[in-house]
Design a protein around this motif. Structure first.
Motif, mmCIF file in Angstrom:
data_model
loop_
_atom_site.group_PDB
_atom_site.id
_atom_site.type_symbol
_atom_site.label_atom_id
_atom_site.label_comp_id
_atom_site.label_asym_id
_atom_site.label_seq_id
_atom_site.Cartn_x
_atom_site.Cartn_y
_atom_site.Cartn_z
ATOM 1 N N LEU A 1 3.177 7.866 7.115
ATOM 2 C CA LEU A 1 2.233 6.944 6.494
ATOM 3 C C LEU A 1 2.311 5.565 7.140
ATOM 4 O O LEU A 1 1.292 4.918 7.382
ATOM 5 C CB LEU A 1 2.551 6.858 5.000
ATOM 6 N N LEU A 2 3.537 5.109 7.430
ATOM 7 C CA LEU A 2 3.713 3.727 7.882
ATOM 8 C C LEU A 2 3.457 3.544 9.367
ATOM 9 O O LEU A 2 3.427 2.436 9.857
ATOM 10 C CB LEU A 2 5.131 3.270 7.566
ATOM 11 N N SER B 1 0.787 4.425 11.118
ATOM 12 C CA SER B 1 -0.604 4.571 11.537
ATOM 13 C C SER B 1 -0.907 3.571 12.658
ATOM 14 O O SER B 1 -1.795 3.792 13.463
ATOM 15 C CB SER B 1 -1.542 4.341 10.366
ATOM 16 N N ARG B 2 -0.130 2.483 12.722
ATOM 17 C CA ARG B 2 -0.347 1.513 13.787
ATOM 18 C C ARG B 2 -0.099 2.136 15.155
ATOM 19 O O ARG B 2 -0.814 1.856 16.106
ATOM 20 C CB ARG B 2 0.581 0.322 13.575
ATOM 21 N N ILE C 1 -3.406 10.048 4.025
ATOM 22 C CA ILE C 1 -4.639 9.317 3.770
ATOM 23 C C ILE C 1 -5.522 9.350 5.009
ATOM 24 O O ILE C 1 -5.021 9.424 6.125
ATOM 25 C CB ILE C 1 -4.383 7.842 3.373
ATOM 26 N N ALA D 1 -2.578 -6.309 15.296
ATOM 27 C CA ALA D 1 -2.666 -4.862 15.431
ATOM 28 C C ALA D 1 -3.984 -4.445 16.069
ATOM 29 O O ALA D 1 -4.077 -3.374 16.642
ATOM 30 C CB ALA D 1 -2.516 -4.201 14.074
ATOM 31 N N GLN E 1 14.611 -1.155 14.734
ATOM 32 C CA GLN E 1 14.560 0.302 14.611
ATOM 33 C C GLN E 1 14.650 0.898 16.007
ATOM 34 O O GLN E 1 13.652 1.320 16.584
ATOM 35 C CB GLN E 1 13.294 0.737 13.904
ATOM 36 N N LYS F 1 13.406 4.608 16.682
ATOM 37 C CA LYS F 1 11.954 4.786 16.696
ATOM 38 C C LYS F 1 11.350 4.145 17.941
ATOM 39 O O LYS F 1 10.434 4.699 18.544
ATOM 40 C CB LYS F 1 11.338 4.194 15.429
ATOM 41 N N THR G 1 14.170 -5.986 9.257
ATOM 42 C CA THR G 1 13.352 -4.787 9.324
ATOM 43 C C THR G 1 12.153 -4.919 8.388
ATOM 44 O O THR G 1 11.021 -4.632 8.767
ATOM 45 C CB THR G 1 14.199 -3.554 8.944
ATOM 46 N N THR H 1 2.874 -5.023 9.532
ATOM 47 C CA THR H 1 2.083 -3.795 9.471
ATOM 48 C C THR H 1 1.388 -3.668 8.119
ATOM 49 O O THR H 1 0.224 -3.275 8.042
ATOM 50 C CB THR H 1 2.990 -2.574 9.710
ATOM 51 N N GLU I 1 -1.543 -5.780 8.199
ATOM 52 C CA GLU I 1 -2.630 -5.161 8.959
ATOM 53 C C GLU I 1 -3.331 -4.080 8.138
ATOM 54 O O GLU I 1 -4.556 -3.948 8.179
ATOM 55 C CB GLU I 1 -2.098 -4.545 10.255
ATOM 56 N N ILE I 2 -2.523 -3.310 7.384
ATOM 57 C CA ILE I 2 -3.122 -2.269 6.538
ATOM 58 C C ILE I 2 -4.064 -2.930 5.547
ATOM 59 O O ILE I 2 -5.197 -2.484 5.330
ATOM 60 C CB ILE I 2 -2.022 -1.463 5.803
ATOM 61 N N LYS J 1 -3.295 0.211 -1.446
ATOM 62 C CA LYS J 1 -2.715 0.777 -0.222
ATOM 63 C C LYS J 1 -1.648 -0.148 0.348
ATOM 64 O O LYS J 1 -0.563 0.288 0.740
ATOM 65 C CB LYS J 1 -3.803 0.990 0.822
ATOM 66 N N ALA K 1 2.310 0.594 0.733
ATOM 67 C CA ALA K 1 2.972 0.498 2.031
ATOM 68 C C ALA K 1 4.151 -0.469 1.947
ATOM 69 O O ALA K 1 5.226 -0.199 2.494
ATOM 70 C CB ALA K 1 1.987 0.029 3.098
ATOM 71 N N ILE L 1 8.042 0.395 2.729
ATOM 72 C CA ILE L 1 8.862 -0.327 3.710
ATOM 73 C C ILE L 1 10.102 -0.905 3.051
ATOM 74 O O ILE L 1 11.190 -0.903 3.622
ATOM 75 C CB ILE L 1 8.019 -1.430 4.371
#
Lengths: 399, 411
Positions: free
Chosen positions: A89-90, A92-93, A255, A349, A367, A370, B375, B382, B385-386, B395, B399, B403
């Motif tokens: 989900l996280l 998507s970027r 989603i 983004a 991270q 990743k 982190t 992000t 951005e969402i 949403k 998110a 996180i």
């Protein structure tokens, strides 16, 4: 090599000693010269690729107590990071970045090749001051992407550069005080050609299915019935699967995600093409000049017009140049980082690319695993561009 | 003659050996405008300890974006700088302290009596389990709304006290073709978010977000995103291309009414633009946050295993001292976290900020490293951005919650 020389050496009085000694020395010498670079490349290129690969399979970065510890204890977690990148989900970027890279690559390559070809053809007409223009067109190549990016950021700002210039020009012309232009070159969030990422399985099935149909067509032409049937059935099964289960794959992504071409990329593409068009021009010009004048003369005698000469003779002969330019530009577009960083910053983004995201993921959000996974995906993409090229060119050399 | 020469050589060698053994490397991102403030500190240090060779390892880049990456590679490579700059709060405790890389400074705090001179809200931010980890050097305020008093009078409006008042003012201003609130690039939008969050939730629930007592996807927290969306509707469209200076320039020139930015803006407005505080530019706490001070602070700590521990400890003593802080902060444009600092040395704005700092409730800033670990901070971009691309409060809230869980926020 040794075998090839044997017949000559056979006639000498003591063939074995005479043939072996210098050969061994040569081999030893070659090996001595090669070994250091083999070891260094092995460690610093392939060794570290291997380490990155291993890192990407661990949980480095998930536990803050271990992330920056002196001796972080890493746990092997398999391909979870890759799974997250493509389905999480996280992330998507990251998927948006892949789409952005695809669009960027296509437009960047097409733009650079087109501009380069136009410039080369123009210079091929031997205009006055040709060498001056040649230098002028090649000049942007000598700048670093950071410099190019900084200059173009100024030019493309909503309140600066082109918009300001256009506005003040029109205002003096018409004696008004209006804002005619307000192009959001780098700042818009608008996207076009969107598609739902949940449709990716369908598109993949479609592409692979079409490849199968092509194979079937080839087999039919070669009258290989068995192969034709197998290929056609495989393609059909894939297509049916894609249409039924591949669309709106909610089993894969929680989603709907609409990804598309961000219009903010236009500014960056303009800057990138501006920088690299000189390079393709130089390649094309060298190619065009390398075509013997006799060929053109012969074509003219046969009644070709200038346009037909380009169409029928020059452009086909330039295909290998185009191919190598595509390879170079393609891999530039995959590693593009500095230009985007300078023009739009790291955090937007809308103008993000995987290389930038890799930096942010590893060195800002800690991270590391990743980040390593993103770089491995990039490596695979670069390999997909470079390896087929190297393979064909090596095969050509062997012939 | 020979003897003299030999003696000189020996003493020189001894001196250089002494110099080599006494070194202090200070790692920071204070370059450019902030360089002189650091210089002033180093000068004080050299006056006290002339034998120590101070190395200034500065990595340029606003807010330490580049410095933090360099620091990480150095720490992971086993070459930690003697003392490094860090944002006080979770950026340190959630990252370096959690990884067991820092030394506990309780003894130093006791020796210097700092537990009494630093306010409690600040001590809470820089400590875990009652152990302080860093010495804060300066304090900035994040929730300040800047405006141009002459222009506001011309338009007939007053600075709004709550977000609801702001939305009413927004309508008036938009009818006149004026941008109500000017924002800049990505991080300034996050900066705006934390002011909206505090103004919507109030200090208690704002703190609960960071210690995980309030979930990010609870109805209260979703309300923050809804408000944020309404605020964004009152802002300029070319945000992502503007630096914070360019955004505040529009307020000065009268194209926009307000700007919410940290109080380094006061330094920019008074020093660079030569405006008078109070008349040339005005300032209030951002809507709904009166009586609360979103704090961010720069600080230095003691990494484990450094070679020059005595020198670093001396450096930390100087940083926390009244003399050190009053030499540094007026030049930096920030205030001293000590409640006994000499306010006469500070500018008019800084004096008012210092008064607020001593009386207000103190909470930590998200974007500037006090409230959340690296982190979470980095991934919050992000989340932003969402929100910006979907405009869906739910949403974004989900998110953010994901996180927060993933980054072990608040632990």
């Amino acid at each position: 090599m040794a075998n090839a020389k044997q017949p000559i050496l056979k006639n000498t009085p003591s063939p074995k000693t005479a043939s072996k000694k210098p050969m061994d020395f040569d081999r030893l010498y070659a090996a001595l010269l090669l070994i250091p670079s083999i070891i260094l490349v092995g460690i610093f290129v392939y060794g570290f690729i291997g380490q990155t690969m291993y890192t990407s399979l661990t949980n480095w970065g998930q536990d803050p107590a271990q992330t920056l510890a002196l001796n972080p204890q890493l746990k092997y977690i398999g391909f979870q990071n890759y799974g997250d990148l493509f389905t999480g989900l996280l992330d998507s970027r990251f998927r948006q970045d892949l789409v952005s890279t695809l669009f960027f690559t296509v437009f960047f390559i097409a733009g650079s090749l087109g501009m380069g070809l136009i410039l080369a053809v123009m210079l091929d007409q031997n205009p006055k001051g040709e060498s001056f223009f040649r230098t002028l067109f090649l000049f942007p190549m000598s700048l670093s992407f950071i410099v190019t990016g900084t200059i173009w950021r100024w030019l493309l700002q909503p309140g600066g550069g082109f918009n300001q210039l256009g506005n003040s020009a029109l205002n003096t012309l018409f004696g008004t005080d209006k804002q005619y232009f307000g192009f959001q070159w780098l700042n818009t969030r608008q996207q076009v050609w969107q598609f739902n990422w949940q449709d990716v399985p369908f598109y993949t099935a479609l592409v692979v299915g079409l490849v199968f149909f092509y194979l079937a067509y080839q087999a039919w032409q070669n009258r290989n019935t068995n192969r034709m049937i197998v290929a056609a059935i495989s393609g059909l099964v894939l297509l049916v699967w894609g249409i039924i289960w591949g669309r709106n794959a909610e089993w894969l992504y929680p989603i709907p995600e609409d990804h598309g071409f961000n219009l903010a990329f236009i500014g960056i593409i303009i800057a990138a093409v501006w920088q690299m068009a000189g390079y393709t021009m130089a390649l094309y010009l060298a190619g065009i000049r390398g075509i013997p004048e006799d060929l053109r003369e012969a074509a003219r005698v046969d009644g070709c017009t200038e346009i037909q000469i380009y169409q029928k003779i020059i452009l086909p002969l330039l295909t290998p140049i185009t191919l190598s330019a595509v390879i170079i530009l393609g891999h530039i577009s995959l590693k593009i980082f500095d230009l985007v960083f300078a023009m739009a910053g790291a955090d937007n983004a809308t103008t993000d690319v995987p290389a930038l995201l890799m930096y942010l993921t590893s060195f800002r959000s800690n991270q590391f695993a990743k980040g390593a996974a993103i770089s491995m995906v990039l490596l695979v993409l670069v390999a997909a561009v470079i390896v087929p090229y190297l393979y064909t060119s090596l095969r050509k050399e062997r012939r | 003659m020979k003897k003299v020469l030999a003696a000189v050589t020996v003493s020189l060698l001894a001196a250089s050996a002494a110099a080599q053994s006494k070194q202090l490397e200070i790692f920071s991102w204070w370059a450019g405008d902030e360089g002189p403030a650091l210089e002033a500190l180093v000068k004080l240090y050299k006056a006290k300890y002339p034998a120590v060779d101070v190395q200034n390892a500065t990595v340029t880049g606003g807010s330490g974006v580049n410095a933090r990456a360099v620091l990480k590679t150095r720490m992971l490579g086993g070459d930690p700088p003697d003392s490094f700059q860090v944002h006080a709060g979770q950026e340190l405790t959630g990252t370096w302290v959690a990884a067991g890389r820092m030394d506990d400074l309780s003894a130093l705090y006791k020796e210097q009596g700092w537990n009494k001179v630093f306010p409690k809200g600040l001590l809470d931010l820089i400590s875990t389990n009652g152990k302080p980890w860093v010495v804060p050097v300066n304090v900035h305020r994040s929730n300040v709304m800047w405006y141009n008093p002459a222009k506001l009078r011309e338009w007939g409006i007053t600075p709004p006290k709550t977000w609801d008042q702001f939305f009413a003012t927004c309508k008036t201003l938009q009818a006149k073709g004026i941008t109500p609130l000017e924002v800049g690039e990505n991080w300034t939008q996050q900066h705006l978010w934390e002011s909206v969050a505090l103004g919507t939730l109030g200090p208690a629930d704002y703190l609960n977000l960071w210690n995980r007592k309030l979930k990010f996807n609870s109805p209260k927290a979703i309300k923050v995103w809804e408000n944020f969306g309404k605020v964004l509707a009152c802002t300029n469209t070319d945000a992502s291309g503007l630096s914070w200076q360019q955004a505040i320039d529009k307020v000065v020139s009268g194209e926009a009414a307000f700007n919410i930015m940290g109080d380094w803006a006061a330094g920019y407005l008074s020093t660079t633009l030569k405006l008078e505080a109070g008349t040339g530019f005005g300032y209030v706490a951002s809507p709904g946050t009166n009586g609360t001070f979103i704090m961010l602070a720069d600080a230095f700590g003691l990494p484990k295993g450094v070679k020059n521990k005595t020198e670093v400890t001396n450096w930390l003593r100087l940083l926390g001292s009244k003399a050190g802080q009053d030499a540094f902060n007026p030049l930096k444009g920030s205030i001293s976290p000590r409640n006994d600092s000499d306010l006469s040395k500070y500018s008019k704005y800084s004096q008012s900020a210092a008064r607020d700092f001593r009386t207000n409730k103190i909470v930590g800033s998200l974007v500037h490293g006090a409230a959340a670990n690296e982190t979470f901070m980095s991934n919050f971009a992000t989340v932003m951005e969402i929100y910006l691309s979907t405009k869906s409060a739910t949403k974004a809230a989900n998110a953010a919650e994901a996180i927060a869980t993933q980054s072990n926020l608040g632990k």
